[in-house]
Design an enzyme around this catalytic site. Sequence first.
Site, PDB file in Angstrom:
ATOM      1  N   TYR A  18       0.845  -1.197   0.000  1.00 50.92           N
ATOM      2  CA  TYR A  18       0.000   0.000   0.000  1.00 50.92           C
ATOM      3  C   TYR A  18       0.883   1.250   0.000  1.00 50.92           C
ATOM      4  O   TYR A  18       0.669   2.179  -0.779  1.00 50.92           O
ATOM      5  CB  TYR A  18      -0.938   0.003   1.214  1.00 50.92           C
ATOM      6  CG  TYR A  18      -1.890   1.165   1.226  1.00 50.92           C
ATOM      7  CD1 TYR A  18      -3.138   1.069   0.622  1.00 50.92           C
ATOM      8  CD2 TYR A  18      -1.541   2.375   1.823  1.00 50.92           C
ATOM      9  CE1 TYR A  18      -4.022   2.147   0.619  1.00 50.92           C
ATOM     10  CE2 TYR A  18      -2.413   3.449   1.822  1.00 50.92           C
ATOM     11  CZ  TYR A  18      -3.644   3.331   1.218  1.00 50.92           C
ATOM     12  OH  TYR A  18      -4.500   4.408   1.207  1.00 50.92           O
ATOM     13  N   HIS A  22       1.825   4.269  -3.146  1.00 50.49           N
ATOM     14  CA  HIS A  22       1.605   5.701  -2.929  1.00 50.49           C
ATOM     15  C   HIS A  22       2.891   6.507  -3.016  1.00 50.49           C
ATOM     16  O   HIS A  22       2.855   7.737  -2.888  1.00 50.49           O
ATOM     17  CB  HIS A  22       0.957   5.932  -1.556  1.00 50.49           C
ATOM     18  CG  HIS A  22      -0.503   5.638  -1.544  1.00 50.49           C
ATOM     19  ND1 HIS A  22      -0.999   4.351  -1.488  1.00 50.49           N
ATOM     20  CD2 HIS A  22      -1.582   6.458  -1.594  1.00 50.49           C
ATOM     21  CE1 HIS A  22      -2.323   4.398  -1.497  1.00 50.49           C
ATOM     22  NE2 HIS A  22      -2.704   5.658  -1.562  1.00 50.49           N
ATOM     23  N   TYR A  41      -3.481  16.530   1.645  1.00 54.61           N
ATOM     24  CA  TYR A  41      -4.053  15.190   1.771  1.00 54.61           C
ATOM     25  C   TYR A  41      -3.007  14.274   2.396  1.00 54.61           C
ATOM     26  O   TYR A  41      -1.922  14.113   1.864  1.00 54.61           O
ATOM     27  CB  TYR A  41      -4.464  14.699   0.386  1.00 54.61           C
ATOM     28  CG  TYR A  41      -5.369  13.493   0.313  1.00 54.61           C
ATOM     29  CD1 TYR A  41      -5.677  12.725   1.420  1.00 54.61           C
ATOM     30  CD2 TYR A  41      -5.917  13.118  -0.897  1.00 54.61           C
ATOM     31  CE1 TYR A  41      -6.520  11.622   1.318  1.00 54.61           C
ATOM     32  CE2 TYR A  41      -6.754  12.014  -1.021  1.00 54.61           C
ATOM     33  CZ  TYR A  41      -7.044  11.276   0.096  1.00 54.61           C
ATOM     34  OH  TYR A  41      -7.873  10.179  -0.009  1.00 54.61           O
ATOM     35  N   TRP A  76      -7.348   3.990 -10.437  1.00 55.20           N
ATOM     36  CA  TRP A  76      -6.636   3.889  -9.150  1.00 55.20           C
ATOM     37  C   TRP A  76      -7.353   2.921  -8.216  1.00 55.20           C
ATOM     38  O   TRP A  76      -6.735   2.058  -7.616  1.00 55.20           O
ATOM     39  CB  TRP A  76      -6.521   5.276  -8.517  1.00 55.20           C
ATOM     40  CG  TRP A  76      -5.846   5.250  -7.172  1.00 55.20           C
ATOM     41  CD1 TRP A  76      -6.448   5.338  -5.954  1.00 55.20           C
ATOM     42  CD2 TRP A  76      -4.448   5.102  -6.916  1.00 55.20           C
ATOM     43  NE1 TRP A  76      -5.514   5.258  -4.954  1.00 55.20           N
ATOM     44  CE2 TRP A  76      -4.275   5.115  -5.518  1.00 55.20           C
ATOM     45  CE3 TRP A  76      -3.332   4.958  -7.729  1.00 55.20           C
ATOM     46  CZ2 TRP A  76      -3.028   4.992  -4.909  1.00 55.20           C
ATOM     47  CZ3 TRP A  76      -2.091   4.843  -7.128  1.00 55.20           C
ATOM     48  CH2 TRP A  76      -1.952   4.859  -5.739  1.00 55.20           C
ATOM     49  N   TRP A  77      -8.664   3.101  -8.102  1.00 60.09           N
ATOM     50  CA  TRP A  77      -9.430   2.197  -7.241  1.00 60.09           C
ATOM     51  C   TRP A  77      -9.243   0.744  -7.670  1.00 60.09           C
ATOM     52  O   TRP A  77      -9.046  -0.129  -6.829  1.00 60.09           O
ATOM     53  CB  TRP A  77     -10.907   2.551  -7.275  1.00 60.09           C
ATOM     54  CG  TRP A  77     -11.285   3.790  -6.532  1.00 60.09           C
ATOM     55  CD1 TRP A  77     -10.517   4.530  -5.674  1.00 60.09           C
ATOM     56  CD2 TRP A  77     -12.553   4.436  -6.578  1.00 60.09           C
ATOM     57  NE1 TRP A  77     -11.236   5.591  -5.185  1.00 60.09           N
ATOM     58  CE2 TRP A  77     -12.484   5.557  -5.727  1.00 60.09           C
ATOM     59  CE3 TRP A  77     -13.736   4.172  -7.267  1.00 60.09           C
ATOM     60  CZ2 TRP A  77     -13.560   6.411  -5.537  1.00 60.09           C
ATOM     61  CZ3 TRP A  77     -14.811   5.027  -7.076  1.00 60.09           C
ATOM     62  CH2 TRP A  77     -14.716   6.134  -6.216  1.00 60.09           C
TER      63      TRP A  77
END
Length: 104
Positions: A18, A22, A41, A76-77
């Site tokens: 994960y 990113h 963010y 992306w999802w």
Amino acid sequence: MIRKAFVMQVYPHAHEEYQRRHAPIWPELAQTLKQHGAHHYSIFLDTGRSLLFAVVEIESEARWQAVAGTDVCQRWWLSMRDLMPSHADNSPVSEVLKPVFYLA
């Protein structure tokens, strides 16, 4: 600015992956988020519970919601689906948190 905070989960075996996905996030996705009024963010990982805590400042709720309809967000999802619980549309399962304290 509107401050939003929410939690998601990441599968215990996927913490490192994960973070790797990113770092860095896709430039096209970063640009889309900024174009839709997202600022500052951040996502934090609680490794013990495999919880992701996210906070973002947005200019408009409508613009923030519109990100979900972009092609880059949909891709992306889909790319993250194997790392975390997701809905049928591939969006991550998340829960909005209620603000209870803020010190500026």
